[in-house]
Scaffold this motif. Structure first.
Motif, PDB file in Angstrom:
ATOM      1  N   ILE A 135      32.800 -31.563  62.540  1.00 51.20           N
ATOM      2  CA  ILE A 135      33.766 -32.026  63.792  1.00 51.20           C
ATOM      3  C   ILE A 135      32.961 -31.636  64.865  1.00 51.20           C
ATOM      4  N   THR A 136      33.216 -32.517  65.964  1.00 54.26           N
ATOM      5  CA  THR A 136      32.496 -32.126  67.437  1.00 54.26           C
ATOM      6  C   THR A 136      33.220 -33.185  68.074  1.00 54.26           C
ATOM      7  N   ALA A 137      32.949 -32.988  69.496  1.00 52.17           N
ATOM      8  CA  ALA A 137      33.853 -33.577  70.642  1.00 52.17           C
ATOM      9  C   ALA A 137      32.814 -33.803  71.712  1.00 52.17           C
ATOM     10  N   ASP A 138      33.155 -34.875  72.379  1.00 53.86           N
ATOM     11  CA  ASP A 138      32.290 -34.974  73.675  1.00 53.86           C
ATOM     12  C   ASP A 138      32.471 -34.079  74.641  1.00 53.86           C
ATOM     13  N   PRO A 139      31.450 -33.865  75.733  1.00 59.57           N
ATOM     14  CA  PRO A 139      31.893 -32.474  76.706  1.00 59.57           C
ATOM     15  C   PRO A 139      32.986 -32.641  77.266  1.00 59.57           C
ATOM     16  N   ALA A 140      33.357 -33.980  77.582  1.00 61.59           N
ATOM     17  CA  ALA A 140      34.750 -33.908  78.611  1.00 61.59           C
ATOM     18  C   ALA A 140      35.841 -33.895  77.758  1.00 61.59           C
ATOM     19  N   GLY A 141      35.811 -33.696  76.303  1.00 63.16           N
ATOM     20  CA  GLY A 141      36.878 -33.463  75.376  1.00 63.16           C
ATOM     21  C   GLY A 141      37.935 -34.493  75.499  1.00 63.16           C
ATOM     22  N   ARG A 142      37.607 -35.939  75.765  1.00 67.77           N
ATOM     23  CA  ARG A 142      38.255 -37.035  75.663  1.00 67.77           C
ATOM     24  C   ARG A 142      38.284 -37.450  74.138  1.00 67.77           C
ATOM     25  N   ARG A 143      37.387 -37.482  73.385  1.00 75.85           N
ATOM     26  CA  ARG A 143      36.956 -37.837  72.067  1.00 75.85           C
ATOM     27  C   ARG A 143      36.889 -36.635  70.911  1.00 75.85           C
ATOM     28  N   VAL A 144      37.308 -36.824  69.935  1.00 75.31           N
ATOM     29  CA  VAL A 144      36.997 -35.731  68.949  1.00 75.31           C
ATOM     30  C   VAL A 144      36.480 -36.434  67.405  1.00 75.31           C
ATOM     31  N   TYR A 145      35.429 -36.222  66.858  1.00 76.57           N
ATOM     32  CA  TYR A 145      34.713 -37.019  66.006  1.00 76.57           C
ATOM     33  C   TYR A 145      34.783 -36.167  64.827  1.00 76.57           C
ATOM     34  N   VAL A 146      35.115 -36.877  63.629  1.00 73.34           N
ATOM     35  CA  VAL A 146      35.198 -35.903  62.272  1.00 73.34           C
ATOM     36  C   VAL A 146      34.041 -36.690  61.306  1.00 73.34           C
ATOM     37  N   VAL A 147      33.135 -36.397  60.940  1.00 75.91           N
ATOM     38  CA  VAL A 147      32.149 -36.898  60.086  1.00 75.91           C
ATOM     39  C   VAL A 147      32.279 -36.495  58.733  1.00 75.91           C
ATOM     40  N   PRO A 148      32.648 -37.458  57.932  1.00 75.30           N
ATOM     41  CA  PRO A 148      32.863 -36.943  56.462  1.00 75.30           C
ATOM     42  C   PRO A 148      31.844 -36.712  55.588  1.00 75.30           C
ATOM     43  N   GLY A 149      31.929 -35.677  54.541  1.00 76.23           N
ATOM     44  CA  GLY A 149      30.913 -35.219  53.739  1.00 76.23           C
ATOM     45  C   GLY A 149      30.924 -36.077  52.404  1.00 76.23           C
TER      46      GLY A 149
ATOM     47  N   GLY B  50      48.174 -24.311  56.595  1.00 81.28           N
ATOM     48  CA  GLY B  50      46.809 -24.918  56.232  1.00 81.28           C
ATOM     49  C   GLY B  50      45.981 -24.085  56.460  1.00 81.28           C
ATOM     50  N   VAL B  51      44.731 -24.494  56.102  1.00 88.11           N
ATOM     51  CA  VAL B  51      43.433 -23.599  56.179  1.00 88.11           C
ATOM     52  C   VAL B  51      42.677 -24.313  57.202  1.00 88.11           C
ATOM     53  N   VAL B  52      42.008 -23.524  58.144  1.00 88.16           N
ATOM     54  CA  VAL B  52      41.118 -24.313  59.156  1.00 88.16           C
ATOM     55  C   VAL B  52      39.496 -24.135  58.341  1.00 88.16           C
ATOM     56  N   GLN B  53      39.069 -25.482  58.562  1.00 91.44           N
ATOM     57  CA  GLN B  53      37.953 -25.728  57.870  1.00 91.44           C
ATOM     58  C   GLN B  53      36.708 -25.917  58.693  1.00 91.44           C
ATOM     59  N   GLY B  54      37.036 -26.084  60.010  1.00 93.23           N
ATOM     60  CA  GLY B  54      36.242 -26.366  61.271  1.00 93.23           C
ATOM     61  C   GLY B  54      36.788 -26.281  62.528  1.00 93.23           C
ATOM     62  N   SER B  55      36.122 -26.196  63.374  1.00 93.03           N
ATOM     63  CA  SER B  55      36.462 -26.179  64.938  1.00 93.03           C
ATOM     64  C   SER B  55      35.483 -26.690  65.836  1.00 93.03           C
ATOM     65  N   THR B  56      36.002 -27.215  67.049  1.00 91.88           N
ATOM     66  CA  THR B  56      35.050 -27.597  68.138  1.00 91.88           C
ATOM     67  C   THR B  56      35.798 -27.377  69.316  1.00 91.88           C
TER      68      THR B  56
END
Length: 454
Positions: A245-259, A177-183
Motif C-alpha cells: 500500500i502506498t499513496a501519492d505525495p499529495a494524498g489524493r490517491r491510495v494504491y493497493v498492490v496485490p500479492g 479488523g487487523v491492520v496489515q499495512g499503512s501509508t
C-alpha cells in the motif's frame, strides 16, 4: 530523512529474515554480481531539497533495564561528548517529529514520553495504555499531532489522536479488523485492514488528524492471515496474503498492490471511489511455483506472497516483495523490483534480486537476500544497488553481503551488513548518497537513529 526499521511485532506483515528485509536471488545460478546488471530507471528529484536540522541522536545502549540516548557523529556514528538521556525500560516505539526537534517514545508500560532532542531531556508523558510494541504504525499530521495505531488486540484495531504539546489523547476510535499495512497522508493515515484469523476481502480505512474514520470495502483485493492445520512440523503453519500500500505525495490517491496476482486498487481519497486495474504481469516459472516462505525461528512458518509498494514519482510505483517455497527445505524467491506506470498500468521488472526498496536523497536503494536457494539450501546476499539520481547508471555496493538494515540521515545512509549464512552481524557502512561512495566501515551493530520516517 527516513529510517527503515524492523520491530519484532511486525514479523507477520513484513518479509523479514534476521533483521529487516530479505529477498532477491532466485534458485538459478545467482552470481555475486548479478545485481549490477539491473535495468536502468529514472529516479525523479525529491519534492524539496533534503534539509537536516538538529543533532543526530541515537540509541547507544539498550538492555533489559534501560535505554540510553546520545548525540552521534553523522559520519562515524560514534557518540559525542556531552550529556546523555537514560530511560528506564525498553522503548520499542520511536516517533520523531518532522523537524527533528522532539520525539515520542513508547514503552511497554503503555506510556508515551516526549523527548527534547535538542537538549536530550524529558518534556512530559502521555498515558495511552498502548504498549510500545503494539504500535503498528504512527504518523505526524501536524507540528504537535500524532496518529497512533494500536494493534494490541487480536481482532480489533484502535486509532488514537495524540496532542503531543498538550500531553493528552484527543480522541480514540476502534474498529473490527487487523491492520496489515499503512501509508501516510498529509493529514492522516490510510490503513489496509483484513479480517481476523482469515484471508478474505480487504478494506481501506482512512483516519484523519482527529482519528475520525472512513471505510471502504476492496471487493477485489484479498488479504490476511490464517492458521493451517498441518501435522507435518516441516510444513507451513500459517498462510498469508500481504498486498503493498502506498499513496501519492499529495494524498489524493491510495494504491493497493496485490500479492500473487489480481487487480491493483486505485482509491480516490476524497470520495473513497475505487477503480481496479489489471496489470497483466507475467510471472516467471519460479515465481509460479513459489508458495511457501520460512521466516526467522522466532516467527511461525508462513506461506504466501508479500508485497511492498512506494510512490517513486512521475506517476510510477515501485513494488518489491517475495514468494517462497518449502518443499524439502525452505526457500524464498524474490518478486524483484518492478515499476508500475499509472498512466497506462504497464509493469516493468527492473531487478529480480530485490525484496525491498526505499527512496532517499533522490536515489532509490534496492536490496535483498535469497534464503535457501543455493546448493544444500545455502543463502545468498546481493548487496545494495543505488538507482538515480535521474537516469544515472545504477551503482552496486557490498558485493554478495547481506544488507539487513538501512537508516538514512540527510545524504548519508547507514547500512548494516551481515553474513547471509552465518546470520551474525559483521559491520556497518556509511554511504554518501550524493556520490554513491562508501565513506567507511565499522565493526558492530549500527545504533538505532532517531530520525523522521516518511
Amino acid at each position: 530523512m527516513e529510517v527503515m526499521k524492523m520491530r519484532w511485532w511486525r514479523l507477520l506483515t513484513v518479509p523479514v529474515a534476521l533483521m529487516f528485509v530479505v529477498g532477491g536471488g532466485c534458485a538459478v545460478r545467482g552470481s555475486h554480481d548479478a545485481s549490477t546488471r539491473s535495468t536502468a530507471l529514472v529516479v525523479p528529484p525529491p519534492p524539496s531539497p533534503t534539509r537536516v536540522g538538529g543533532p543526530l541522536v541515537g540509541v547507544v545502549s539498550s538492555d533489559n533495564l534501560a535505554t540510553e540516548l546520545a548525540r552521534l557523529d553523522p559520519r562515524t556514528l560514534r557518540p559525542l561528548a556531552g550529556g546523555r538521556l537514560r530511560l528506564a525500560g525498553t522503548w520499542p516505539m520511536l516517533a520523531v517529529a518532522p523537524d527533528r526537534s522532539s520525539a515520542v517514545l513508547g514503552s511497554e508500560a503503555g506510556d508515551l514520553t516526549v523527548v527534547d532532542l535538542m537538549h536530550l531531556r524529558r518534556l512530559g508523558a502521555v498515558r495511552t495504555g498502548v504498549p510500545g510494541g503494539a504500535a503498528f504504525s504512527w504518523g505526524w499530521v501536524g507540528p504537535s499531532r500524532l496518529l497512533l495505531i494500536n494493534a494490541s488486540q487480536e481482532a480489533v484495531t484502535e486509532v488514537l489522536a495524540v496532542d503531543v504539546g498538550a500531553r493528552r489523547v484527543v480522541h480514540r476510535q476502534r474498529f473490527d479488523g487487523v491492520v496489515q499495512g499503512s501509508t501516510r497522508l498529509p493529514s492522516g493515515l490510510a490503513l489496509l485492514v483484513t479480517p481476523a484469523n482469515e484471508i478474505g476481502r480487504a478494506q481501506l480505512v482512512v483516519a484523519d488528524a482527529n482519528a475520525r474514520l472512513r471505510r471502504l470495502a476492496l471487493t477485489e483485493i484479498n488479504a490476511g492471515f490464517r492458521q493451517l492445520d498441518d501435522g507435518d512440523e516441516s510444513g507451513p503453519q500459517m498462510e498469508q496474503v500481504v498486498p503493498g500500500i502506498t499513496a501519492d505525495p499529495a494524498g489524493r490517491r491510495v494504491y493497493v498492490v496485490p500479492g500473487g496476482g489480481g487487480p491493483l486498487a486505485e482509491v480516490d481519497v476524497a470520495s473513497l471511489k475505487v477503480t481496479y486495474h489489471r496489470l497483466g504481469r507475467s510471472a516467471s516459472p519460479l515465481q509460479r511455483l513459489a508458495r511457501w516462505w520460512a521466516p526467522p525461528a522466532e516467527a511461525k512458518i508462513i506461506s504466501g506472497p508479500s508485497r511492498n509498494a512506494l510512490w517513486l514519482g512521475d506517476g510510477r510505483l515501485a513494488v518489491t516483495g517475495f514468494d517462497g517455497s518449502a518443499k524439502g527445505h525452505h526457500m524464498e524467491i524474490p518478486s524483484g523490483l518492478e515499476l508500475i506506470d499509472t498512466s497506462d498500468w504497464t509493469v516493468r521488472q527492473v531487478d529480480r534480486h530485490s525484496s525491498s526498496a526505499m527512496l532517499a536523497a533522490g536515489r532509490l536503494l534496492a536490496f535483498g537476500t535469497a534464503f535457501g536457494t543455493g546448493q544444500d539450501g545455502a543463502n545468498q546476499g546481493y548487496g545494495l544497488t543505488l538507482y538515480g539520481p535521474g537516469d544515472r547508471r545504477p551503482v552496486h555496493r557490498f558485493g554478495a553481503k547481506q544488507v539487513s538494515w538501512i537508516q538514512v540521515n540527510g545524504d548519508l545512509a547507514y547500512v548494516q551488513l551481515m553474513d547471509a549464512n552465518l546470520g551474525n552481524v559483521e559491520d556497518y557502512a556509511v554511504v554518501d548518497l550524493r556520490s554513491g561512495r562508501v565513506l567507511g566501515e565499522r565493526t558492530g551493530t549500527v545504533p538505532e537513529l532517531l530520525v523522521p520516517s516518511r
